[in-house]
Write a protein that holds these residues in place. Sequence first.
Motif, short mmCIF file in Angstrom:
data_model
loop_
_atom_site.label_atom_id
_atom_site.label_comp_id
_atom_site.label_asym_id
_atom_site.label_seq_id
_atom_site.Cartn_x
_atom_site.Cartn_y
_atom_site.Cartn_z
N UNK A 51 0.83 -1.21 0.00
CA UNK A 51 0.00 0.00 0.00
C UNK A 51 0.86 1.26 0.00
N UNK A 52 1.97 1.22 0.66
CA UNK A 52 2.87 2.37 0.67
C UNK A 52 2.52 3.35 1.77
N UNK A 53 3.21 4.46 1.75
CA UNK A 53 3.06 5.47 2.80
C UNK A 53 1.68 6.13 2.73
N UNK A 54 1.04 6.23 3.87
CA UNK A 54 -0.29 6.84 3.94
C UNK A 54 -0.17 8.37 3.95
N UNK A 55 -1.02 9.05 3.22
CA UNK A 55 -0.98 10.51 3.20
C UNK A 55 -1.66 11.15 4.41
N UNK A 56 -2.19 10.33 5.30
CA UNK A 56 -2.94 10.82 6.45
C UNK A 56 -2.26 10.35 7.73
N UNK A 57 -2.16 11.25 8.70
CA UNK A 57 -1.57 10.88 9.99
C UNK A 57 -2.32 9.69 10.59
N UNK A 58 -1.59 8.69 11.00
CA UNK A 58 -2.19 7.50 11.59
C UNK A 58 -2.45 6.40 10.59
N UNK A 59 -2.43 6.72 9.31
CA UNK A 59 -2.70 5.72 8.28
C UNK A 59 -1.68 4.60 8.25
N UNK A 60 -0.40 4.96 8.41
CA UNK A 60 0.65 3.94 8.42
C UNK A 60 0.46 3.00 9.60
N UNK A 61 0.01 3.54 10.73
CA UNK A 61 -0.23 2.70 11.91
C UNK A 61 -1.35 1.71 11.67
N UNK A 104 -10.70 -21.19 13.95
CA UNK A 104 -10.53 -20.26 15.06
C UNK A 104 -9.52 -19.17 14.70
N UNK A 105 -8.44 -19.57 14.05
CA UNK A 105 -7.39 -18.61 13.67
C UNK A 105 -7.92 -17.56 12.70
N UNK A 106 -8.63 -17.99 11.66
CA UNK A 106 -9.07 -17.01 10.68
C UNK A 106 -10.24 -16.17 11.19
N UNK A 107 -11.08 -16.74 12.03
CA UNK A 107 -12.19 -15.95 12.59
C UNK A 107 -11.69 -14.86 13.53
N UNK A 108 -10.49 -15.05 14.07
CA UNK A 108 -9.95 -14.05 14.98
C UNK A 108 -9.06 -13.03 14.26
N UNK A 109 -9.01 -13.10 12.94
CA UNK A 109 -8.22 -12.12 12.19
C UNK A 109 -8.78 -10.72 12.40
N UNK A 110 -7.90 -9.82 12.73
CA UNK A 110 -8.29 -8.42 12.90
C UNK A 110 -7.01 -7.60 13.00
N UNK A 111 -7.12 -6.30 12.73
CA UNK A 111 -5.94 -5.46 12.94
C UNK A 111 -5.47 -5.58 14.38
N UNK A 112 -4.17 -5.61 14.56
CA UNK A 112 -3.62 -5.69 15.91
C UNK A 112 -2.98 -4.33 16.21
N UNK A 113 -3.81 -3.47 16.77
CA UNK A 113 -3.40 -2.09 17.02
C UNK A 113 -4.51 -1.18 16.52
N UNK A 114 -4.17 0.02 16.10
CA UNK A 114 -5.21 0.96 15.66
C UNK A 114 -5.92 0.44 14.42
N UNK A 115 -7.23 0.59 14.40
CA UNK A 115 -7.99 0.11 13.25
C UNK A 115 -8.56 1.27 12.45
N UNK A 116 -9.05 0.96 11.26
CA UNK A 116 -9.56 1.97 10.35
C UNK A 116 -10.77 2.71 10.93
N UNK A 117 -11.75 2.02 11.55
CA UNK A 117 -12.88 2.77 12.11
C UNK A 117 -12.45 3.82 13.14
N UNK A 118 -11.46 3.50 13.98
CA UNK A 118 -11.03 4.50 14.97
C UNK A 118 -10.31 5.65 14.30
N UNK A 119 -9.54 5.37 13.25
CA UNK A 119 -8.83 6.44 12.54
C UNK A 119 -9.84 7.36 11.83
N UNK A 120 -10.83 6.76 11.21
CA UNK A 120 -11.85 7.56 10.51
C UNK A 120 -12.61 8.44 11.49
N UNK A 121 -12.90 7.91 12.66
CA UNK A 121 -13.68 8.68 13.64
C UNK A 121 -12.92 9.90 14.16
N UNK A 122 -11.59 9.89 14.05
CA UNK A 122 -10.78 11.01 14.55
C UNK A 122 -10.39 12.01 13.47
#
Length: 153
Positions: A51-61, A104-122
Amino acid sequence: MGKVCAADALLQQLVNTEVPTMSEPPRSHVRAFIKNIGQQLRTGVATFESIGHAPVAGGDDVVAAYIRGLKDRIPDIKDADSYVRGSAPMMVAGSNLPLLYVSTAIRSLAPKGPDLPSLISRNTALAQAYQAAQPCQGRLPLKAHSPTPTPSG
């Protein structure tokens, strides 16, 4: 934004993969299925890494959180493959253990750290970009799992 949503959509397809945990197909079929899941995880990592470098603060995270979440599941899939290569019975108490482990492994797949919904909300500009990006329309991105509270003593 569109690249993240497209990659998230592929990840959600993986999360929603039907895993036949109650059947006992031949070990070779189980192993092929597990190898396919492992390849999809590695492809997901590569997709997010590209994806490369995000143009928005927090996007890379956020992208890094997806990569961590995917990489955290890879050892689980390798463990399931090791189990299938062994001689232990696959069916225990009516469940196919290696496939249950994969499920169980694939059902638990999720971002580990900041997620997109929280970034969008800020970030209002990012929220607008999210709504405008074609791959994001009508989709809810995966959310990071909330940490399990530890009991206080």
